[in-house]
Design an enzyme around this catalytic site. Sequence first.
Site, PDB file in Angstrom:
ATOM      1  N   GLU A  56      -7.932  40.581   8.585  1.00 22.77           N
ATOM      2  CA  GLU A  56      -7.253  40.591   7.282  1.00 22.77           C
ATOM      3  C   GLU A  56      -7.662  41.838   6.522  1.00 22.77           C
ATOM      4  O   GLU A  56      -8.829  42.007   6.173  1.00 22.77           O
ATOM      5  CB  GLU A  56      -7.642  39.329   6.491  1.00 22.77           C
ATOM      6  CG  GLU A  56      -7.080  39.326   5.077  1.00 22.77           C
ATOM      7  CD  GLU A  56      -7.618  38.169   4.218  1.00 22.77           C
ATOM      8  OE1 GLU A  56      -8.076  37.145   4.777  1.00 22.77           O
ATOM      9  OE2 GLU A  56      -7.594  38.311   2.983  1.00 22.77           O
ATOM     10  N   ARG A  60      -6.635  45.834  -1.614  1.00 24.69           N
ATOM     11  CA  ARG A  60      -7.480  46.111  -2.783  1.00 24.69           C
ATOM     12  C   ARG A  60      -7.845  47.570  -2.890  1.00 24.69           C
ATOM     13  O   ARG A  60      -8.653  47.942  -3.739  1.00 24.69           O
ATOM     14  CB  ARG A  60      -8.788  45.292  -2.689  1.00 24.69           C
ATOM     15  CG  ARG A  60      -8.560  43.827  -2.847  1.00 24.69           C
ATOM     16  CD  ARG A  60      -9.869  43.078  -2.782  1.00 24.69           C
ATOM     17  NE  ARG A  60      -9.623  41.770  -2.236  1.00 24.69           N
ATOM     18  CZ  ARG A  60     -10.544  40.912  -1.863  1.00 24.69           C
ATOM     19  NH1 ARG A  60     -11.812  41.230  -1.990  1.00 24.69           N
ATOM     20  NH2 ARG A  60     -10.217  39.746  -1.383  1.00 24.69           N
ATOM     21  N   THR A  84      -5.007  39.489  -0.096  1.00 28.27           N
ATOM     22  CA  THR A  84      -4.821  39.768  -1.521  1.00 28.27           C
ATOM     23  C   THR A  84      -3.357  40.091  -1.829  1.00 28.27           C
ATOM     24  O   THR A  84      -3.055  40.983  -2.628  1.00 28.27           O
ATOM     25  CB  THR A  84      -5.758  40.897  -2.020  1.00 28.27           C
ATOM     26  OG1 THR A  84      -7.002  40.847  -1.305  1.00 28.27           O
ATOM     27  CG2 THR A  84      -6.063  40.747  -3.497  1.00 28.27           C
ATOM     28  N   LYS A 144      -5.111  28.881   2.386  1.00 20.64           N
ATOM     29  CA  LYS A 144      -6.456  29.417   2.163  1.00 20.64           C
ATOM     30  C   LYS A 144      -7.088  28.561   1.060  1.00 20.64           C
ATOM     31  O   LYS A 144      -6.387  28.111   0.156  1.00 20.64           O
ATOM     32  CB  LYS A 144      -6.305  30.872   1.716  1.00 20.64           C
ATOM     33  CG  LYS A 144      -7.551  31.545   1.178  1.00 20.64           C
ATOM     34  CD  LYS A 144      -7.318  33.053   1.111  1.00 20.64           C
ATOM     35  CE  LYS A 144      -8.384  33.752   0.294  1.00 20.64           C
ATOM     36  NZ  LYS A 144      -8.618  35.132   0.748  1.00 20.64           N
TER      37      LYS A 144
HETATM   38  C1  3PG Z   1     -11.347  37.050   0.229  1.00 21.88           C
HETATM   39  O1  3PG Z   1     -10.524  37.781  -0.244  1.00 21.88           O
HETATM   40  O2  3PG Z   1     -11.044  36.190   1.069  1.00 21.88           O
HETATM   41  C2  3PG Z   1     -12.732  37.106  -0.243  1.00 21.88           C
HETATM   42  O3  3PG Z   1     -12.995  38.203  -1.021  1.00 21.88           O
HETATM   43  C3  3PG Z   1     -13.732  37.017   0.848  1.00 21.88           C
HETATM   44  O4  3PG Z   1     -14.827  36.499   0.237  1.00 21.88           O
HETATM   45  P1  3PG Z   1     -16.284  37.021   0.573  1.00 21.88           P
HETATM   46  O5  3PG Z   1     -16.319  38.469   0.182  1.00 21.88           O
HETATM   47  O6  3PG Z   1     -17.210  36.171  -0.261  1.00 21.88           O
HETATM   48  O7  3PG Z   1     -16.509  36.826   2.045  1.00 21.88           O
END
Ligand code: 3PG
Length: 223
Positions: A56, A60, A84, A144
């Site tokens: 993924e 960002r 995102t 999710k």
């Molecule tokens: C996401 O977008 O799924 C999260 O930012 C992942 O979370 P983490 O950085 O705590 O693993």
Amino acid sequence: MSLSNQSINQLTNQWQISPKVLFSMGKIVPVLVIKDIADALPIAEAILQSGLKVLEVTLRTPSALAVIKEIATHLPQAIIGAGTVTNADMLQRSREAGAQFAISPGLTKDLLQAGQAGDIALIPGISSISELMDGIDYGYDHLKFFPAEASGGVKAIKSIGGPFPDIKFCPTGGININNINDYLALPNVACCGGSWLVTDEIVKNKDWSAITKLCNEAIAQTK
Ligand code: 3PG
């Protein structure tokens, strides 16, 4: 119930990879924040070397769509998705860049509709029952759960499994090598996402073998 079942069938028929297949392709989904396009292939190759194939790339960074395109073009063995993805425009642009699926931290009706109309799987995010019910109304049964640890973690997902036993989750947010098995032990968790496999420090040092090592460690831990 019958309405949502009907919608779910409509959704999975039109998407290239169904969410069910996507969720069965590996228990660990590396969540990537890639700033420099030059790092895209080394990072993806280091992950693929471990045997993980679902990635993924979060939207960002300004280069995220170019990163997706780079990986989709050069590493066809990777199952590359955009993370995102918070609106219809980002969903469309992810698809055009070559993403095979899209993940959102949340959901809006606009995004859910765009996902229904699109041809790549959309995994909307939820952290409450009402959001989940909106998702189900639009035919989504693979979601999710975000931010997992901050939203009640394992206990919350376990409780949701009572009234909604058919919904499958990919939790992310605060998941790492130490707690991933607690999530994967739940019958309604198919896989978990996390950024701990590719840290800023590793990318800064271009220490690509460290990524393979962390992925291997996670795979061994979740066997
Ligand atoms: C996401 O977008 O799924 C999260 O930012 C992942 O979370 P983490 O950085 O705590 O693993």
